[in-house]
Design a protein around this motif. Sequence first.
Motif, PDB file in Angstrom:
ATOM      1  N   ARG A  12      -3.712  -5.219   5.982  1.00  0.00           N
ATOM      2  CA  ARG A  12      -3.681  -3.786   5.715  1.00  0.00           C
ATOM      3  C   ARG A  12      -4.181  -3.570   4.300  1.00  0.00           C
ATOM      4  O   ARG A  12      -3.688  -4.189   3.361  1.00  0.00           O
ATOM      5  CB  ARG A  12      -2.240  -3.284   5.852  1.00  0.00           C
ATOM      6  CG  ARG A  12      -2.039  -1.844   5.494  1.00  0.00           C
ATOM      7  CD  ARG A  12      -0.544  -1.512   5.482  1.00  0.00           C
ATOM      8  NE  ARG A  12      -0.332  -0.178   4.980  1.00  0.00           N
ATOM      9  CZ  ARG A  12       0.180   0.812   5.702  1.00  0.00           C
ATOM     10  NH1 ARG A  12       0.569   0.589   6.936  1.00  0.00           N
ATOM     11  NH2 ARG A  12       0.323   2.002   5.189  1.00  0.00           N
TER      12      ARG A  12
ATOM     13  N   GLU B  61      -5.277  -0.451   1.401  1.00  0.00           N
ATOM     14  CA  GLU B  61      -5.009   0.958   1.129  1.00  0.00           C
ATOM     15  C   GLU B  61      -5.812   1.448  -0.071  1.00  0.00           C
ATOM     16  O   GLU B  61      -5.277   1.569  -1.172  1.00  0.00           O
ATOM     17  CB  GLU B  61      -3.515   1.163   0.889  1.00  0.00           C
ATOM     18  CG  GLU B  61      -2.675   0.801   2.093  1.00  0.00           C
ATOM     19  CD  GLU B  61      -1.189   1.022   1.877  1.00  0.00           C
ATOM     20  OE1 GLU B  61      -0.813   2.163   1.524  1.00  0.00           O
ATOM     21  OE2 GLU B  61      -0.434   0.062   2.056  1.00  0.00           O
TER      22      GLU B  61
ATOM     23  N   ASP C 244      -9.029   2.996  10.398  1.00  0.00           N
ATOM     24  CA  ASP C 244      -7.683   3.509  10.125  1.00  0.00           C
ATOM     25  C   ASP C 244      -6.898   3.561  11.434  1.00  0.00           C
ATOM     26  O   ASP C 244      -7.427   3.294  12.514  1.00  0.00           O
ATOM     27  CB  ASP C 244      -7.737   4.865   9.422  1.00  0.00           C
ATOM     28  CG  ASP C 244      -8.379   5.967  10.250  1.00  0.00           C
ATOM     29  OD1 ASP C 244      -8.502   5.832  11.480  1.00  0.00           O
ATOM     30  OD2 ASP C 244      -8.751   6.989   9.649  1.00  0.00           O
TER      31      ASP C 244
ATOM     32  N   ALA D 221      -4.422   4.034   5.233  1.00  0.00           N
ATOM     33  CA  ALA D 221      -4.451   2.574   5.361  1.00  0.00           C
ATOM     34  C   ALA D 221      -5.535   2.171   6.344  1.00  0.00           C
ATOM     35  O   ALA D 221      -5.784   2.857   7.339  1.00  0.00           O
ATOM     36  CB  ALA D 221      -3.091   2.070   5.828  1.00  0.00           C
ATOM     37  N   ARG D 222      -6.180   1.072   6.048  1.00  0.00           N
ATOM     38  CA  ARG D 222      -7.223   0.515   6.914  1.00  0.00           C
ATOM     39  C   ARG D 222      -6.782  -0.889   7.308  1.00  0.00           C
ATOM     40  O   ARG D 222      -5.999  -1.529   6.607  1.00  0.00           O
ATOM     41  CB  ARG D 222      -8.568   0.434   6.177  1.00  0.00           C
ATOM     42  CG  ARG D 222      -9.045   1.742   5.578  1.00  0.00           C
ATOM     43  CD  ARG D 222      -9.312   2.790   6.663  1.00  0.00           C
ATOM     44  NE  ARG D 222      -9.823   4.009   6.096  1.00  0.00           N
ATOM     45  CZ  ARG D 222     -11.102   4.361   6.127  1.00  0.00           C
ATOM     46  NH1 ARG D 222     -11.992   3.585   6.718  1.00  0.00           N
ATOM     47  NH2 ARG D 222     -11.499   5.485   5.592  1.00  0.00           N
TER      48      ARG D 222
END
Length: 155
Positions: free
Chosen positions: A71, A73, A36, A79-80
């Motif tokens: 990205r 989510e 993240d 968000a990662r």
Amino acid sequence: MEKERTIEDLLRAASLRVTRPRVAVLSAVSNHSHADADAIIGAVRTELGSVSKQAVYDVLAALVEADLVRRIEPSGSPARFETRVGDNHHHVVCRSCGDIADVDCALGAAPCLHASDSHGFSIDEAEVIYWGTCPDCTAKRLLNEQDLNTTRSEK
């Protein structure tokens, strides 16, 4: 034999200026897949020293826009970010610890799944998130259950 592209080469190929924050952020995402923003900020600060959160968020946005970073989510999670882009892979998320792993498409090329009704949309991607329990959390749960059963049987 093709030379492995450096982070600087990737930035240039995406028409982005090579700056220390961009190099550090792309390196952090590359080394910490599915991290993240807070984890990425920590890694960038370790490498560069002082850098603002906003600078890292701005770089992440630019890298996503340039298709150098993806990205994701997952529901209930921040968000990662990952550097695996350009394919239509999916993810599996542990319900206990939040660990995330990549899952290749089960049915071939993108979108790899077909909607029963497209409602007129031209569908080019399917994003699937599988949910479950990772091996470490499963093992911990089983140990806890065994401990509980052992304690109950001793009483």
